[in-house]
Each structure stands twice: as structure tokens, then as C-alpha cells.
Scaffold this motif. Structure first.
Motif: not given
Length: 299
Positions: A236-262
């Protein structure tokens, strides 16, 4: 820096996918190197096609190190059926060959299903297919990357231990040519509580890193139509499914999101595009912008 992009439509060829990504302001891209409904175990890539793709990436401002090729969906490198396994292994090797010729960061693949076989043996068969691909393709900067699965049926690669088991079968001198990536929809659908809290999401990433000895080499950013633990691979599109938008912010602020294809693999507004139309998909542009905002604003 966060390199956010999408699996863009390749009508008109993969250079057009790069142009659409560039016109959408993306810094990453995912493509198919051949039609994903077939094994493509005899399909190569011509030098002129490589040159046009590299030129298009440069014009789009996207580094080849931020490009992922997605392997064909039909490959089942975990099957105990010798004939199907042999063809899947040959298809994986060709995927790796084409991706290496394109000079991208890596090719990701779904490891497949054990069907009637033992799961441990299935993981070992995936390792063998990877070893054959590595032996076939000369060393380059391109990596062979396992993608975690949503856990439906007898598919393998759902847990950190299964991904680690597959990678443990790679010889030490070849291990740097391999790795894995994580799909958020697959994590959620397979029962990982990534939407529960920042701490829970961090714990999931920690578990995969501890088991494999390394962080993910890419992330697929997909919300989920299915509930947690449903084993349904329905993006589903970001924020339009059952995960919701907020966890994607947590993920993108994690060190492991830096420098790799997202990479977004979310529904697109326009399913059919003219071959000469380099307009980016409007939903992908919106979701990329949303992700950038979430990376900055999520508390």
C-alpha cells in the motif's frame, strides 16, 4: 544522506525508468533487467543498452550505487525439484550477470519456497544457487542480495536466522559480494511489530544485523494492506496501509537507512505510460516527498 526513489515504470526501456526517476527528484531507482514473469536464463544485456542506461542515470543525477535490479518473480532457488531448481539457479546467475554489466549496487531476489522439503535444506539450496551465480560472474561492485519474505506458505527468508543461514553458505572470500535487504511490508506481514514503537522497529533491525553480521544493503519502503502476521504480500502507499506513516519516520531516522537505496514499490497512479513520456508517476512523487518529511518531523 537519504537516497529515496522508486521502482519506476520502464516503458521505452530502462533508460526511460531512470529519466522518470530523475524528473521525480529521486536519488535511487529500482528496475527489472528483463521481463520478470520469465526465467530469462539465456537473456543477456547488450553494451549499447548499458551505455544508454548509464548515460540516463548520469543525466538524472542518480549514482549507479543507488540502483537495485529486482530479479524475476518466478525464480525458486529453494525448491527440492531438481529441474526447477536448476533453471532457477541459471536464471539467478543471468540476473547477476546482467546487473553486473549494468554496474548497479546489487540485484535482489526472493529466495523461494521449500514446498514439500525441509526448510533448512531449502536455505542450503539457496546458498548453492548463490554460489553458482558468484562462480559464473567475474568480481565487480555489484552484490547478490536476498530479500526477506512475507512468510506465506513454505517461503523461506522470513526470519533473521533463515537469511543468515543462506548467507553462511557463501565462502568467506566471496561473502562481500552478497548481502540482504528488508521490505517493510514483508516484515509487518510476517509478524514483526515494526509499527508498535520505535524501539520495536529498532529491535527488528538489530536482530537481522546481529544474525547476518551486517546492516541491510537496501530497504523497500511499502505500507501493508494486510494485518501484521497475515503473511499477505500486498503493498500500500505510505500511510495508507496498516503500518501507517509514523513508523517510516522511525525507520528513516535509523542509522541503517543512511547511504543505501530506499525504494518505493507502492501502487502507481498511472499503470500504462507512453514509451517517450518521461513524466514521473504522481503518486510516487507524493510518497517520496512524504517520506522526506517524515524523516525530518517524526518525534
Amino acid at each position: 544522506m537519504l537516497h529515496i526513489g522508486a521502482h519506476c515504470i520502464d516503458a521505452g526501456g530502462i533508460p526511460m525508468a531512470a529519466r522518470r526517476a530523475g524528473n521525480g527528484g529521486m536519488q535511487a531507482l529500482q528496475i527489472f533487467s528483463a521481463i520478470p514473469k520469465y526465467y530469462n536464463d539465456k537473456v543477456g544485456v547488450k553494451p549499447d543498452r548499458v551505455a544508454r542506461f548509464v548515460e540516463a542515470l548520469e543525466a538524472a543525477g542518480i549514482s549507479p550505487d543507488q540502483v537495485i535490479v529486482h530479479a524475476a518473480y518466478v525464480l525458486n532457488c529453494a525448491t527440492p525439484d531438481d529441474e526447477k531448481w536448476s533453471r532457477a539457479a541459471a536464471g539467478l546467475a543471468k540476473e547477476f550477470e546482467r546487473s553486473s554489466a549494468l554496474g548497479v549496487r546489487g540485484v535482489c531476489f526472493h529466495p523461494g519456497a521449500a514446498t514439500t522439503g525441509d526448510r533448512t535444506e531449502a536455505c542450503e539450496r539457496v546458498s548453492e544457487a548463490m554460489r553458482r551465480a558468484l562462480a559464473t560472474v567475474p568480481e565487480s561492485g555489484t552484490r547478490l542480495l536476498i530479500e526477506n519474505t512475507a512468510g506465506a506458505g513454505t517461503t523461506v527468508g522470513r526470519t533473521p536466522d533463515e537469511v543468515a543461514l543462506m548467507l553462511s553458505g557463501i565462502p568467506a572470500d566471496q561473502r562481500h559480494r552478497t548481502g540482504y535487504g528488508l521490505d517493510t511490508c514483508h516484515l509487518f506481514a510476517s509478524g514483526f511489530p515494526i509499527a508498535e514503537s520505535r524501539e520495536a522497529l529498532t529491535g527488528v533491525l538489530d536482530a537481522f544485523e546481529a544474525a547476518t553480521g551486517e546492516p541491510p544493503a537496501f530497504l523497500h519502503l511499502n505500507d501493508s494492506e494486510g494485518a501484521m502476521g497475515s503473511n499477505k504480500d500486498r503493498h500500500a502507499r505510505i500511510g495508507q496501509g496498516l503500518i501507517g506513516a509514523t513508523p517510516f519516520g522511525w525507520l528513516l531516522q535509523d542509522r541503517r537507512a543512511a547511504g543505501i537505496p530506499l525504494i518505493l514499490e507502492t501502487p502507481q497512479a498511472v499503470s500504462e505510460v507512453a514509451e517517450d513520456d518521461a513524466t514521473p508517476d504522481p503518486w510516487e512523487v507524493e510518497d517520496v516527498a512524504l517520506l522526506r518529511q517524515l524523516a525530518q518531523d517524526t518525534p
